[in-house]
Design a protein around this motif. Structure first.
Motif, PDB file in Angstrom:
ATOM      1  N   PRO A 107       0.802  -1.231   0.000  1.00 31.51           N
ATOM      2  CA  PRO A 107       0.000   0.000   0.000  1.00 31.51           C
ATOM      3  C   PRO A 107       0.830   1.274   0.000  1.00 31.51           C
ATOM      4  N   THR A 108       1.913   1.304   0.788  1.00 32.22           N
ATOM      5  CA  THR A 108       2.694   2.529   0.898  1.00 32.22           C
ATOM      6  C   THR A 108       3.594   2.783  -0.316  1.00 32.22           C
ATOM      7  N   ALA A 109       3.602   1.854  -1.273  1.00 37.16           N
ATOM      8  CA  ALA A 109       4.306   2.085  -2.543  1.00 37.16           C
ATOM      9  C   ALA A 109       3.346   2.642  -3.582  1.00 37.16           C
ATOM     10  N   CYS A 110       2.152   3.036  -3.136  1.00 39.14           N
ATOM     11  CA  CYS A 110       1.131   3.622  -4.009  1.00 39.14           C
ATOM     12  C   CYS A 110       0.886   5.067  -3.558  1.00 39.14           C
ATOM     13  N   LEU A 111       0.998   5.999  -4.487  1.00 37.00           N
ATOM     14  CA  LEU A 111       0.886   7.421  -4.147  1.00 37.00           C
ATOM     15  C   LEU A 111      -0.483   7.777  -3.591  1.00 37.00           C
ATOM     16  N   SER A 112      -1.543   7.143  -4.068  1.00 34.94           N
ATOM     17  CA  SER A 112      -2.878   7.482  -3.575  1.00 34.94           C
ATOM     18  C   SER A 112      -3.026   7.136  -2.089  1.00 34.94           C
ATOM     19  N   VAL A 113      -2.337   6.093  -1.631  1.00 34.36           N
ATOM     20  CA  VAL A 113      -2.398   5.706  -0.216  1.00 34.36           C
ATOM     21  C   VAL A 113      -1.613   6.697   0.641  1.00 34.36           C
ATOM     22  N   THR A 114      -0.393   7.002   0.231  1.00 30.35           N
ATOM     23  CA  THR A 114       0.406   7.943   1.024  1.00 30.35           C
ATOM     24  C   THR A 114      -0.194   9.348   0.988  1.00 30.35           C
ATOM     25  N   ALA A 115      -0.835   9.702  -0.132  1.00 32.96           N
ATOM     26  CA  ALA A 115      -1.517  10.994  -0.199  1.00 32.96           C
ATOM     27  C   ALA A 115      -2.674  11.031   0.799  1.00 32.96           C
ATOM     28  N   GLY A 116      -3.391   9.914   0.911  1.00 32.22           N
ATOM     29  CA  GLY A 116      -4.472   9.824   1.891  1.00 32.22           C
ATOM     30  C   GLY A 116      -3.947   9.973   3.309  1.00 32.22           C
ATOM     31  N   LEU A 117      -2.802   9.342   3.604  1.00 32.30           N
ATOM     32  CA  LEU A 117      -2.191   9.487   4.923  1.00 32.30           C
ATOM     33  C   LEU A 117      -1.768  10.933   5.168  1.00 32.30           C
ATOM     34  N   GLY A 118      -1.275  11.596   4.115  1.00 30.48           N
ATOM     35  CA  GLY A 118      -0.888  12.998   4.242  1.00 30.48           C
ATOM     36  C   GLY A 118      -2.081  13.887   4.549  1.00 30.48           C
ATOM     37  N   VAL A 119      -3.208  13.628   3.900  1.00 31.15           N
ATOM     38  CA  VAL A 119      -4.427  14.406   4.150  1.00 31.15           C
ATOM     39  C   VAL A 119      -4.902  14.202   5.591  1.00 31.15           C
ATOM     40  N   ILE A 120      -4.875  12.953   6.049  1.00 30.47           N
ATOM     41  CA  ILE A 120      -5.277  12.675   7.436  1.00 30.47           C
ATOM     42  C   ILE A 120      -4.339  13.376   8.407  1.00 30.47           C
ATOM     43  N   ALA A 121      -3.033  13.367   8.101  1.00 31.69           N
ATOM     44  CA  ALA A 121      -2.059  14.055   8.950  1.00 31.69           C
ATOM     45  C   ALA A 121      -2.339  15.554   8.996  1.00 31.69           C
ATOM     46  N   PHE A 122      -2.720  16.127   7.857  1.00 33.38           N
ATOM     47  CA  PHE A 122      -3.049  17.546   7.773  1.00 33.38           C
ATOM     48  C   PHE A 122      -4.196  17.893   8.724  1.00 33.38           C
ATOM     49  N   PHE A 123      -5.288  17.156   8.629  1.00 36.67           N
ATOM     50  CA  PHE A 123      -6.447  17.442   9.481  1.00 36.67           C
ATOM     51  C   PHE A 123      -6.172  17.101  10.942  1.00 36.67           C
ATOM     52  N   THR A 124      -5.346  16.085  11.181  1.00 37.70           N
ATOM     53  CA  THR A 124      -4.979  15.736  12.551  1.00 37.70           C
ATOM     54  C   THR A 124      -4.248  16.894  13.221  1.00 37.70           C
ATOM     55  N   THR A 125      -3.273  17.461  12.510  1.00 34.36           N
ATOM     56  CA  THR A 125      -2.477  18.563  13.058  1.00 34.36           C
ATOM     57  C   THR A 125      -3.356  19.753  13.432  1.00 34.36           C
ATOM     58  N   HIS A 126      -4.227  20.159  12.527  1.00 36.68           N
ATOM     59  CA  HIS A 126      -5.023  21.364  12.760  1.00 36.68           C
ATOM     60  C   HIS A 126      -6.175  21.115  13.733  1.00 36.68           C
ATOM     61  N   THR A 127      -6.699  19.905  13.740  1.00 40.10           N
ATOM     62  CA  THR A 127      -7.752  19.580  14.706  1.00 40.10           C
ATOM     63  C   THR A 127      -7.210  19.637  16.127  1.00 40.10           C
ATOM     64  N   ILE A 128      -6.015  19.064  16.330  1.00 39.70           N
ATOM     65  CA  ILE A 128      -5.399  19.099  17.655  1.00 39.70           C
ATOM     66  C   ILE A 128      -5.030  20.529  18.035  1.00 39.70           C
ATOM     67  N   GLY A 129      -4.500  21.305  17.074  1.00 42.44           N
ATOM     68  CA  GLY A 129      -4.140  22.693  17.348  1.00 42.44           C
ATOM     69  C   GLY A 129      -5.334  23.516  17.784  1.00 42.44           C
ATOM     70  N   ILE A 130      -6.453  23.371  17.079  1.00 41.18           N
ATOM     71  CA  ILE A 130      -7.676  24.108  17.426  1.00 41.18           C
ATOM     72  C   ILE A 130      -8.230  23.639  18.763  1.00 41.18           C
ATOM     73  N   ARG A 131      -8.152  22.350  19.008  1.00 40.93           N
ATOM     74  CA  ARG A 131      -8.670  21.799  20.262  1.00 40.93           C
ATOM     75  C   ARG A 131      -7.888  22.324  21.467  1.00 40.93           C
ATOM     76  N   GLU A 132      -6.575  22.455  21.314  1.00 40.96           N
ATOM     77  CA  GLU A 132      -5.737  22.867  22.435  1.00 40.96           C
ATOM     78  C   GLU A 132      -5.729  24.382  22.640  1.00 40.96           C
ATOM     79  N   LYS A 133      -5.790  25.162  21.567  1.00 40.20           N
ATOM     80  CA  LYS A 133      -5.627  26.613  21.682  1.00 40.20           C
ATOM     81  C   LYS A 133      -6.908  27.396  21.426  1.00 40.20           C
ATOM     82  N   GLY A 134      -7.922  26.725  20.882  1.00 40.75           N
ATOM     83  CA  GLY A 134      -9.127  27.442  20.491  1.00 40.75           C
ATOM     84  C   GLY A 134      -8.959  27.987  19.088  1.00 40.75           C
ATOM     85  N   LEU A 135     -10.051  28.091  18.340  1.00 37.46           N
ATOM     86  CA  LEU A 135      -9.981  28.491  16.933  1.00 37.46           C
ATOM     87  C   LEU A 135      -9.350  29.865  16.757  1.00 37.46           C
ATOM     88  N   LYS A 136      -9.759  30.826  17.572  1.00 38.36           N
ATOM     89  CA  LYS A 136      -9.274  32.197  17.413  1.00 38.36           C
ATOM     90  C   LYS A 136      -7.768  32.294  17.623  1.00 38.36           C
TER      91      LYS A 136
END
Length: 227
Positions: A107-136
């Protein structure tokens, strides 16, 4: 993208490829092992429970070094899930028939899979950031320093999209390249080299999982750090 020859069957308009079936198998195996390791916890653990406890302990200590004890434990399950899934996907390429049998692909030798992991990582980072600091306050962090806000705001926003793209491309490039090099060497040196390559692949596959989750933990650490 995968070649049409990798399409095994279709579910309506959706084409199911060998990469997808391999991921289904990996998810099923990990789910089963997790259930078996935790269904009857003992004071004196058996081999499976002992392996699970060692893995959890090592990974928790590793992520606490990057995120601190509080956030490391709080979001441990997120990073551990990334690590375990990626490393098992990577190791699937070592199994006999990987890349050759129909219905079996790394799976990880397929770009569509690693791209999906990258997208999840993107939302994970910002979701945690907003949760800890508040949106504003979290959004305000992209304008620092204020004196250079006109310059820094677009650069900071661009950086947030480059990060997941680099995670995806790094993992894909390394795993795809390793797979191609290994197959080429197998064809040239069918005796001896395969064993050496399998040993090196064990280290290489683990390193790629560690790098992906290490970088993700650093991104999350930056998202939650106090000003």
């Amino acid at each position: 993208m995968e070649h049409a020859s990798n399409v095994l069957f279709s579910i309506g308009p959706l084409e199911v490829t060998s990469t997808v079936t391999t991921m289904w198998a990996i998810i099923a195996v990990l789910t089963l092992l997790s259930w078996l390791a935790t269904r009857n916890l003992q004071e004196v653990p058996g081999p499976l429970q002992n392996a699970a406890e060692i893995t959890v302990s090592y990974l928790r200590n590793y992520y606490e070094q990057n995120l601190g004890k509080e956030h490391g434990r709080k979001y441990f399950s997120v990073f551990a899930t990334f690590f375990v899934f990626i490393i098992v996907c990577n190791y699937s390429g070592i199994l006999p028939g990987a890349g050759h049998l129909r219905g079996f692909a790394v799976p990880t030798a397929c770009l569509s899979v690693t791209a999906g992991l990258g997208v999840i990582a993107f939302f994970t980072t910002h979701t945690i950031g907003i949760r800890e600091k508040g949106l504003k306050h979290y959004l305000a962090s992209f304008t620092k320093p204020l004196i250079l806000v006109v310059l820094m705001l677009p650069l900071n926003i661009l950086e947030q999209f480059i990060r997941p793209a680099s995670l995806a491309l790094r993992l894909y490039g390394n795993m795809y390249g390793e797979e191609m090099v290994t197959e080429t060497l197998y064809d040239i040196f069918p005796i001896g080299v395969p064993l050496i390559m399998n040993v090196l692949s064990l280290l290489f596959c683990m390193l790629q999982a560690m790098v992906f989750t290490m970088l993700l933990s650093i991104y999350v650490s930056e998202a939650v750090e106090e000003e």
